[in-house]
Design a protein around this motif. Structure first.
Motif, short mmCIF file in Angstrom:
data_model
loop_
_atom_site.label_atom_id
_atom_site.label_comp_id
_atom_site.label_asym_id
_atom_site.label_seq_id
_atom_site.Cartn_x
_atom_site.Cartn_y
_atom_site.Cartn_z
N ARG A 35 20.10 68.48 58.26
CA ARG A 35 21.54 68.22 58.18
C ARG A 35 22.07 68.54 56.79
O ARG A 35 23.19 69.04 56.64
CB ARG A 35 21.82 66.76 58.52
CG ARG A 35 23.31 66.44 58.54
CD ARG A 35 23.58 65.01 58.94
NE ARG A 35 23.06 64.07 57.95
CZ ARG A 35 23.13 62.74 58.09
NH1 ARG A 35 23.64 62.23 59.19
NH2 ARG A 35 22.65 61.94 57.16
N ARG A 120 26.34 64.49 52.88
CA ARG A 120 26.68 64.86 54.25
C ARG A 120 26.49 63.74 55.27
O ARG A 120 26.21 64.00 56.44
CB ARG A 120 25.90 66.11 54.69
CG ARG A 120 26.18 67.34 53.86
CD ARG A 120 25.27 68.48 54.25
NE ARG A 120 25.42 69.62 53.37
CZ ARG A 120 26.16 70.68 53.63
NH1 ARG A 120 26.83 70.74 54.76
NH2 ARG A 120 26.23 71.69 52.79
N GLU A 122 27.92 61.06 57.86
CA GLU A 122 29.13 60.99 58.66
C GLU A 122 29.90 59.71 58.32
O GLU A 122 29.41 58.83 57.62
CB GLU A 122 28.80 61.04 60.15
CG GLU A 122 28.22 62.37 60.59
CD GLU A 122 29.21 63.54 60.43
OE1 GLU A 122 30.44 63.27 60.38
OE2 GLU A 122 28.77 64.69 60.37
N ARG A 123 31.13 59.63 58.82
CA ARG A 123 32.06 58.57 58.42
C ARG A 123 31.46 57.17 58.59
O ARG A 123 31.46 56.37 57.65
CB ARG A 123 33.36 58.68 59.22
CG ARG A 123 34.41 57.65 58.84
CD ARG A 123 35.69 57.85 59.65
NE ARG A 123 36.73 56.95 59.18
CZ ARG A 123 36.89 55.70 59.59
NH1 ARG A 123 36.05 55.20 60.49
NH2 ARG A 123 37.86 54.95 59.11
N ARG A 158 29.94 70.82 58.50
CA ARG A 158 29.34 69.99 59.52
C ARG A 158 28.07 70.65 60.02
O ARG A 158 27.98 71.87 60.08
CB ARG A 158 30.31 69.80 60.69
CG ARG A 158 31.55 68.98 60.32
CD ARG A 158 32.51 68.98 61.47
NE ARG A 158 33.64 68.12 61.21
CZ ARG A 158 34.70 68.03 61.98
NH1 ARG A 158 34.77 68.76 63.07
NH2 ARG A 158 35.69 67.22 61.69
N ARG A 200 33.20 61.31 66.21
CA ARG A 200 32.78 61.31 64.81
C ARG A 200 33.34 60.12 64.04
O ARG A 200 32.88 59.81 62.94
CB ARG A 200 33.23 62.61 64.14
CG ARG A 200 32.47 63.84 64.60
CD ARG A 200 32.95 65.08 63.83
NE ARG A 200 32.23 66.27 64.25
CZ ARG A 200 31.04 66.64 63.78
NH1 ARG A 200 30.43 65.89 62.89
NH2 ARG A 200 30.46 67.74 64.21
N GLU A 202 36.37 60.00 62.77
CA GLU A 202 37.13 60.53 61.64
C GLU A 202 38.60 60.19 61.76
O GLU A 202 39.22 60.38 62.80
CB GLU A 202 36.95 62.05 61.54
CG GLU A 202 35.54 62.45 61.19
CD GLU A 202 35.38 63.95 61.05
OE1 GLU A 202 36.32 64.67 61.41
OE2 GLU A 202 34.31 64.37 60.58
N ARG A 231 27.56 61.52 69.11
CA ARG A 231 27.65 62.42 67.95
C ARG A 231 26.33 63.13 67.70
O ARG A 231 26.30 64.35 67.43
CB ARG A 231 28.05 61.61 66.71
CG ARG A 231 28.14 62.47 65.45
CD ARG A 231 28.76 61.72 64.30
NE ARG A 231 28.05 60.50 63.98
CZ ARG A 231 26.89 60.47 63.32
NH1 ARG A 231 26.31 61.60 62.96
NH2 ARG A 231 26.31 59.33 63.04
N CYS A 235 27.53 66.61 68.72
CA CYS A 235 28.07 67.16 67.48
C CYS A 235 26.98 67.70 66.56
O CYS A 235 27.21 68.64 65.81
CB CYS A 235 28.90 66.11 66.74
SG CYS A 235 30.32 65.52 67.68
N GLU A 236 25.80 67.08 66.61
CA GLU A 236 24.71 67.53 65.74
C GLU A 236 23.62 68.26 66.50
O GLU A 236 22.68 68.76 65.90
CB GLU A 236 24.14 66.33 64.97
CG GLU A 236 25.19 65.66 64.09
CD GLU A 236 24.59 64.75 63.05
OE1 GLU A 236 23.35 64.74 62.92
OE2 GLU A 236 25.35 64.06 62.36
#
Length: 274
Positions: A35, A120, A122-123, A158, A200, A202, A231, A235-236
């Motif tokens: 990541r 890096r 995430e939120r 990302r 996410r 965000e 996520r 997302c990942e």
């Protein structure tokens, strides 16, 4: 290898116990490295070697500073991120902070920038880490700082790779039978972007997304753990068995995932968006 029950550990840790804990989390460390360096496998590998070398020093001294407070994975993630930052600075030099950041007097701003942009995270992960370090600040203040840092740096990289699952798969859950994921029809891009932002965690989202989010928000009832699962999966780009291992999920992960997707689809239907 049998996983160590951290509730039965004695502190301070021995060198052997510290080593065992690290290698039980080896897949997690590899994930953090990929990541951090999503487009450079060689650097990811070298950085992970650097981390392991530093962790091994003085009979795993850095690892043995864990006192049992909080999850070991969180402790290890913070330690690894800082060692990777040291490696980047050693190879590439220091990154000059942006002007708006140098104008902030409270150190939490620089810490938030570091964990979000340089390391890096995430939120939601960043919020949890900042809560651990700045326990005198209330959650709302930390969330606001994190949101502003994200707003200042909207183009932060990302993690994506060639095996990533498109976020389109989230908008429509496929079969309601509890079986492995099924390919689904994509929904309009605007809806997908709103769902991705929600997954996410965000904020703020783009102005054009606000009307859709206002329609969806009353019907979205996912827990933080549900959103983390989505996520990591969508997302990942992690495979569901990898997600289950990282999150220590119990039971059938496919059943859990399909249940979450069904709830998302139901929320879209109730909001009149499908």
């Amino acid at each position: 290898m049998k996983t160590t029950d951290t509730t039965e550990l004695t502190f301070p840790l021995s060198g052997d116990t510290a080593k065992k804990l690290v290698f039980e989390h080896w897949d997690f460390l590899q994930h953090l490295s990929r990541r951090r360096f999503p487009n450079d496998d060689n650097t990811a590998h070298l950085a992970l070697d650097h981390v392991l070398e530093k962790l091994e020093e003085q009979q795993w001294h850095r690892v043995r500073t864990w006192s049992g407070q909080g999850k070991f994975a969180t402790f290890l993630a913070v330690l690894t991120a800082r060692l990777m930052t040291d490696y980047v600075r050693k190879i590439y030099g220091h990154q000059r902070p942006p002007k708006w950041l140098t104008e902030q007097t409270d150190p939490i701003w620089k810490e938030a920038y570091r964990v979000l942009i340089l390391e890096r995270f995430e939120r939601q992960e960043a919020i949890s880490l900042l809560q651990t370090r700045y326990q005198d600040l209330n959650l709302g203040s930390i969330q606001e700082i994190v949101s502003q840092v994200i707003a200042y740096c909207p183009s932060r990289t990302r993690y994506q790779d060639s095996h990533s699952v498109p976020i389109e798969d989230v908008a429509e859950p496929g079969s309601r039978d509890y079986s492995p994921e099924i390919e689904t029809e994509p929904q309009p891009r605007e809806l997908l972007e709103v769902l991705e932002g929600y997954i996410r965690g965000e904020t703020p989202q783009p102005a054009e997304a606000k009307p859709l989010l206002e329609k969806l928000q009353p019907h979205l009832q996912l827990s933080d753990e549900d959103r983390l699962l989505l996520r990591l999966r969508y997302c990942e780009g992690l495979k569901i068995n990898q997600v289950a291992k990282l999150m220590h999920l119990k039971g059938d992960p496919y059943k859990r995932l399909n249940k979450i997707l069904n709830s998302l689809h139901t929320a879209c239907e109730k909001a009149g968006l499908t």
